[in-house]
Design a protein around this motif. Structure first.
Motif, short mmCIF file in Angstrom:
data_model
loop_
_atom_site.label_atom_id
_atom_site.label_comp_id
_atom_site.label_asym_id
_atom_site.label_seq_id
_atom_site.Cartn_x
_atom_site.Cartn_y
_atom_site.Cartn_z
N ILE A 1 0.68 -1.26 0.36
CA ILE A 1 -0.25 -0.14 0.14
C ILE A 1 1.18 1.15 0.08
O ILE A 1 1.44 1.54 0.88
N ARG A 2 0.93 1.63 -0.56
CA ARG A 2 1.31 3.24 -1.54
C ARG A 2 0.29 4.21 -1.10
O ARG A 2 -0.62 4.49 -1.28
N GLY A 3 1.11 5.95 -0.85
CA GLY A 3 0.33 7.10 -0.43
C GLY A 3 0.12 7.51 0.29
O GLY A 3 -0.12 6.89 1.64
N ARG A 4 0.44 8.66 0.82
CA ARG A 4 0.88 9.41 2.23
C ARG A 4 -0.62 9.96 2.74
O ARG A 4 -1.34 10.73 1.98
N GLY A 5 -0.88 9.77 3.94
CA GLY A 5 -2.50 10.58 4.60
C GLY A 5 -3.34 9.63 3.78
O GLY A 5 -4.71 9.90 3.99
N MET A 6 -3.22 8.79 3.47
CA MET A 6 -4.56 7.50 3.30
C MET A 6 -5.44 7.20 4.60
O MET A 6 -5.26 6.88 5.30
N ASP A 7 -6.76 7.45 3.84
CA ASP A 7 -7.57 7.34 5.03
C ASP A 7 -7.55 5.91 5.16
O ASP A 7 -7.84 4.38 4.10
N PRO A 8 -8.55 5.44 5.91
CA PRO A 8 -8.20 4.26 6.70
C PRO A 8 -9.55 3.23 5.56
O PRO A 8 -9.29 2.13 5.01
N GLU A 9 -10.70 4.26 5.16
CA GLU A 9 -11.29 3.13 3.92
C GLU A 9 -10.47 2.93 2.75
O GLU A 9 -11.01 1.54 2.79
N LEU A 10 -9.85 3.92 2.36
CA LEU A 10 -9.39 3.64 0.53
C LEU A 10 -8.04 2.07 1.47
O LEU A 10 -7.87 1.21 0.35
N ARG A 11 -7.32 2.15 2.39
CA ARG A 11 -6.44 1.54 2.38
C ARG A 11 -6.91 0.06 2.82
O ARG A 11 -6.76 -1.03 2.45
N ASP A 12 -8.43 0.15 3.41
CA ASP A 12 -8.92 -1.46 3.66
C ASP A 12 -9.33 -1.59 1.85
O ASP A 12 -8.89 -2.61 1.69
N VAL A 13 -9.48 -1.00 1.04
CA VAL A 13 -9.88 -1.33 0.15
C VAL A 13 -8.88 -2.15 -0.64
O VAL A 13 -8.99 -2.91 -1.84
N LEU A 14 -7.93 -1.24 -0.51
CA LEU A 14 -6.90 -1.84 -1.17
C LEU A 14 -6.14 -2.99 -1.18
O LEU A 14 -5.82 -3.71 -2.13
N LYS A 15 -6.01 -3.02 0.32
CA LYS A 15 -5.71 -4.05 1.10
C LYS A 15 -6.83 -5.32 0.89
O LYS A 15 -5.42 -6.64 0.82
N SER A 16 -7.71 -5.38 -0.16
CA SER A 16 -8.84 -6.51 0.32
C SER A 16 -8.84 -7.09 -1.16
O SER A 16 -9.28 -7.86 -1.44
N PHE A 17 -8.18 -6.14 -2.56
CA PHE A 17 -8.42 -6.11 -3.08
C PHE A 17 -8.49 -7.58 -4.29
O PHE A 17 -7.01 -7.50 -3.63
N PRO A 18 -8.64 -8.07 -4.79
CA PRO A 18 -8.27 -9.87 -4.73
C PRO A 18 -7.16 -10.27 -5.73
O PRO A 18 -6.92 -11.71 -5.68
N ARG A 19 -7.30 -9.71 -6.91
CA ARG A 19 -6.56 -9.92 -8.05
C ARG A 19 -5.71 -8.19 -8.30
O ARG A 19 -5.53 -7.38 -7.97
N GLN A 20 -4.85 -8.52 -9.54
CA GLN A 20 -4.49 -7.92 -10.31
C GLN A 20 -5.07 -6.88 -10.52
O GLN A 20 -5.96 -7.59 -11.47
#
Length: 338
Positions: free
Chosen positions: A270-289
Motif C-alpha cells: 500500500i502506497r500513498g501518504r495520508g491515505m484514509d483508512p477506508e481506501l487503505r482497506d479497499v486496496l488491501k482487500s482487492f483480491p487480484r491484479q
C-alpha cells in the motif's frame, strides 16, 4: 468499435479435403516440405503425422513417407482428418460468449478462471468449459485457445472453433496482428503516457516469475496512456505490441508503477501518504491484479473482415475506481485553497 453480441452465420464450413499441384519452384523437394508450403493451414509436424497415416496421395497413390521426393506437376491430395483430444474433459461451466460464428468465438473471461489445465490443475478451466460449450473444439489444439490471460486477469479472448481458424489466428498472433488494449490501475500518480520497450524473460532467481532481462529476454513493447488520475494512483489504458507472459505486470513494475493487487510484482504494497483508512482497506482487500483486457481487434481468419469487441471492466475494478475517485475528491476538498 462495435459490440458484437449475436451469432454470425456467414463464415464457411471447414473443408477437410484438399488438393494442389506441385509448382516448378518446389520440384524435387521432400513431400512434407511441399505439403507445408501448399497446405499451410496446418503445421509441418501435423502434416508429417498425416502423411505417415496414409492421408496424403501423390498422383492418386498413397505415400506414407515424408521424405519422398515429389516433382513439378505432381498432384497432391490431403485428407485432413482431425483427431479428438481426450486428455481434457468437457465441463459445464458458465461462459460469457460475446460473439461466435462457425470459425471463432470471443469470450469475456472472468477473473479467477484458469485458461487451461497445467501443473496440479486438471479441471475447472476455460478449456474444459469450451469443450462443453463448443464440442467441435475437441479436434482443435487446446480447444481453440490461441492466446491466454492470467488466471486473475479478466477480459476478452478469441477462440478458434476449427483447425483452419486455429492455424490462421496463431499465425496472426505471432505476427503481432491482433490489437489488444487493457485497463490497468496502478500505484503512483502518473503525469503522462509513454512506452516501455524492455525484453522479458524468466526471472534469474525465481523461475515462477518473469522479469525484464536485458540479455536473453524476448522483445516486449507496451504503450500506455493516462485514462484518469487519482491522489496516489492512476487508471491506465495499455496497448500491447507483443504478448509476453505477464508483460503488462512486469513492465508496470519495472517503471515502479505496479498494478494494484499484484502480489507477484509488488502491487500489494500500500502506497500513498495520508491515505484514509477506508481506501487503505479497499486496496488491501482487492483480491487480484487490477488488470482487464477491454478491447480486442483482429482480421477474421476466414472472411478477412476486421472485427472488434469491447468489454468494460467488471464490478470489482469499477468499485475500485469509485473508491479512488472518492478519496481523491476528499483530498482535493481538504487541500488549502489558494
Amino acid at each position: 468499435m462495435a459490440k458484437a453480441t449475436k451469432t454470425d452465420t456467414t463464415s464457411e464450413e471447414e473443408d477437410l479435403h484438399h488438393s494442389a499441384e506441385v509448382p516448378h519452384e518446389l520440384t524435387e523437394q521432400r513431400l512434407d516440405v511441399v505439403c507445408a508450403k501448399l497446405f499451410n493451414d496446418w503445421s509441418r509436424a501435423r502434416l508429417q503425422t498425416w502423411i505417415g497415416d496414409g492421408r496424403v496421395r501423390v498422383n492418386g497413390i498413397v505415400i506414407d513417407k515424408p521424405r519422398t521426393v515429389v516433382l513439378a506437376g505432381d498432384t497432391l491430395e490431403l485428407e485432413a482428418v482431425p483427431e479428438a483430444d481426450l486428455t481434457v474433459h468437457p465441463e459445464k461451466i458458465a461462459l460469457d460468449v460475446v460473439y461466435h460464428d462457425k470459425a471463432i468465438a470471443v469470450i469475456n473471461k472472468p477473473a479467477g478462471l484458469t485458461v487451461h489445465p497445467g501443473a496440479g490443475i486438471s479441471s475447472g478451466t476455460l478449456q474444459n468449459a469450451l469443450l462443453h460449450r463448443f464440442p467441435q473444439t475437441n479436434v482443435v489444439p487446446r480447444a481453440g485457445l490461441v492466446h491466454r490471460l492470467d488466471k486473475d486477469t479478466s477480459g476478452l479472448l478469441v477462440i478458434a472453433l476449427t483447425l483452419t481458424a486455429q492455424t490462421r489466428l496463431s499465425a496472426a498472433i505471432s505476427e503481432h496482428a491482433f490489437r489488444r488494449e487493457y485497463d490497468a490501475v496502478v500505484h503512483g500518480d502518473m503525469v503522462s503516457g509513454g512506452s516501455v520497450d524492455a525484453p522479458i524473460g524468466r526471472h534469474p532467481r525465481d523461475r515462477v516469475r518473469m522479469a525484464v532481462v536485458p540479455r536473453g529476454g524476448r522483445e516486449a513493447l507496451s504503450h500506455y496512456r493516462v485514462q484518469e488520475r487519482y491522489s496516489s494512483h492512476t487508471h491506465l489504458r495499455v496497448k500491447l505490441e507483443t504478448g509476453r507472459t505477464h508483460q503488462i505486470r512486469v513492465h508496470m513494475s519495472h517503471i515502479r508503477h505496479p498494478i494494484i493487487g499484484d502480489s507477484m510484482y509488488g502491487g500489494d504494497v500500500i502506497r500513498g501518504r495520508g491515505m484514509d483508512p477506508e481506501l487503505r482497506d479497499v486496496l488491501k482487500s482487492f483480491p487480484r491484479q487490477a488488470l482487464h483486457a477491454r478491447e480486442l481487434e483482429l482480421d477474421h481468419p476466414i472472411s478477412g473482415k476486421t472485427m472488434g469487441w469491447l468489454a468494460e471492466p467488471p464490478k470489482d475494478i469499477q468499485d475500485l475506481l469509485v473508491a479512488l475517485r472518492k478519496h481523491t475528491a476528499r483530498d482535493a476538498a481538504a487541500s488549502p485553497k489558494r
